[in-house]
Design an enzyme around this catalytic site. Sequence first.
Site, PDB file in Angstrom:
ATOM      1  N   HIS A  93       1.025   2.157   9.411  1.00 21.53           N
ATOM      2  CA  HIS A  93       2.176   2.213   8.975  1.00 21.53           C
ATOM      3  C   HIS A  93       3.159   2.622   9.579  1.00 21.53           C
ATOM      4  CE1 HIS A  93       1.563   0.597   5.165  1.00 21.53           C
ATOM      5  NE2 HIS A  93       0.800   0.892   4.838  1.00 21.53           N
TER       6      HIS A  93
ATOM      7  N   GLY B 115      -2.467   4.503   3.101  1.00 21.45           N
ATOM      8  CA  GLY B 115      -2.797   4.467   4.512  1.00 21.45           C
ATOM      9  C   GLY B 115      -2.361   4.364   5.849  1.00 21.45           C
TER      10      GLY B 115
ATOM     11  N   HIS C 190       1.530  -4.331   1.630  1.00 22.85           N
ATOM     12  CA  HIS C 190      -0.061  -4.553   2.391  1.00 22.85           C
ATOM     13  C   HIS C 190      -0.085  -5.772   2.282  1.00 22.85           C
ATOM     14  CE1 HIS C 190       0.494  -0.084   0.505  1.00 22.85           C
ATOM     15  NE2 HIS C 190       0.059  -0.108   1.603  1.00 22.85           N
TER      16      HIS C 190
END
Lengths: 351, 351
Positions: free
Chosen positions: A57, A54, A219
């Site tokens: 980051h 995802g 997350h």
Amino acid sequence: MNRIVNNPDYAVEDMLKGFVKTHKDIVAPTEDPRVLKYKDAPVEGKVGIVTGGGSGHKPAFIGYIGKNMCDAVAVGEIFSSPTAKAFLDAMKEADSGKGVACLYGNYAGDNMNVKMAMRKAKKLGIEVKTVVANDDCASAPKDELEKRRGVAGEVLMWKVGGAKASMGADLDGVIAAAQKAIDNTRSVGIGTAPCTIPAVGHPNFEIKDGTMEVGIGHHGEPGINVQPLKTASEIADEMLDIILPDLPFAEGDEVVVLLSGLGATPVMEQYIVYDRVEEVLAEKGISVHKAYVGNYFTSLEMMGVTLTVMKLDDELKECIDMPCDSVGLKQLQGTDMRIQNELYSYSCWRG
Amino acid sequence: MNRIVNNPDYAVEDMLKGFVKTHKDIVAPTEDPRVLKYKDAPVEGKVGIVTGGGSGHKPAFIGYIGKNMCDAVAVGEIFSSPTAKAFLDAMKEADSGKGVACLYGNYAGDNMNVKMAMRKAKKLGIEVKTVVANDDCASAPKDELEKRRGVAGEVLMWKVGGAKASMGADLDGVIAAAQKAIDNTRSVGIGTAPCTIPAVGHPNFEIKDGTMEVGIGHHGEPGINVQPLKTASEIADEMLDIILPDLPFAEGDEVVVLLSGLGATPVMEQYIVYDRVEEVLAEKGISVHKAYVGNYFTSLEMMGVTLTVMKLDDELKECIDMPCDSVGLKQLQGTDMRIQNELYSYSCWRG
């Protein structure tokens, strides 16, 4: 929410455009808008290194594309897995015929999409093997390693796998080294303030001011416990108390330490924590071969730090010391200049 | 305030200890606890490069110590000048007998302390010349350049000065190149959230949620105006509208762009802003030779971005392209590999 974006729903697209413009000396776009590759990929005669995950980051994941690092990266929405198509396209971009090592983190979405991509890659004649990072001690007990998440230890897995591939190892050799890297690695994170996904507009988890959450995920996944905020040294002790017995690390071990901020915690504070980490390791007879301190794997503007420790052997040390050139990790020299010169010749690929 | 520190009054000391432990392959402590130096400084036969400034701006200032960068850095308390003694000790550590170029930013405290240090250095037989960075367009009108503050353009000044010294230039040559670098550079910052000095415990300036302050300084110095928060592209346009007419930059110019976050603004958002910056420059016929995007000059966990543009000529371009190895700026190659190979030989000092 003071986010600097255009349309929040297109933040990833807009970011990718700016990233490619900035780093055209290292990365290149591909036909798939959700895949970036090393500009010279596929590198002739070299096993391809692929990862994906995802967004949000930075510098992970696309920041670790580069020489002696990753060859292609699949890009997901903020905090969510890339599609199976993106993983497949990344595998295609990275493969020079020597096979692809897909080195990624243990999350349900990534697992599912990598598996789907591998089935299609196989039909195309691309051999793909995987290492699934599970370095986060806090995410499951020690007897359920397969349930643990991958966190900042992934950076060391990419460093080792990328170096091993550039040294000329075959696919099994690269996979074995990357697997050993993550098997020898333990991480834990402490969060002190949450973050906000631009398209959501408010934090989707809470860390109360004056508290810290030990073992929080990248997350906002719940940690082990919530405590009143401690000092930097106490935080270092708390993280080491979780990490060291878990592998376990022991007197005489040589290690790499990676201390990463989660985004908004000033780097100044990360060095304060690191000072205590190295002190404790020295007291225990564990020597630090190399330390990385900074924002290596973040979660937007979350506050807090993660600590990662990897136990070295000769093979891992040689891989860690190899020069590399990616946005997030640039290394011009090992600690031993003689080794550096030898390794520079490795990295002059014939391709 | 979720600060990760021990005693807030000793945050700088604690940070320096961790920094030295982490980066012993590049930096070394000195007898003065507020001076760090390049591990090989003074470098025989080379002009020494010195800078200094307040803490809280990581990687500035100590992060720019390294090969082909700064030789010694004086460290101040958070957001305040180093002492005259620290500047003097840094000059001593950097001098190999070829003189010292002290390249720092235009702030009252730094000006005073550098001048005092220079008087003492002269008595010791150390020749010191200075360049005082004043790249911040927002801090004074164009006809009062001497009143402007130095901001992120200092990074480019150090890069150019450090490279020129490593190429073997004498003190006047290094000073001329660094002065040209800053004369050709313009910067402006936009703040979207304030920061908190650990020992103070609350922000000492305010940026209301949903607003942005155009022209804000690195320590919260008031900007030109406060506006409702705009989109990333509008912010890029606003910053370019201030910077481009000021030099002025014109069609056919080749430039370096440095887009830095102020600390807590996710790097993702910085790339979104950069995407528009390069687009506008292209429309105006200004080509980007090299772009740096990331947290190059921060203010603890302040939110916002700064934009810096430097107009290049052949000399500046050669300096920018030279490889370097510091914590905050590592560069393995220029855009032209042939130039890189030539420059690597420059950087093999005889010392």
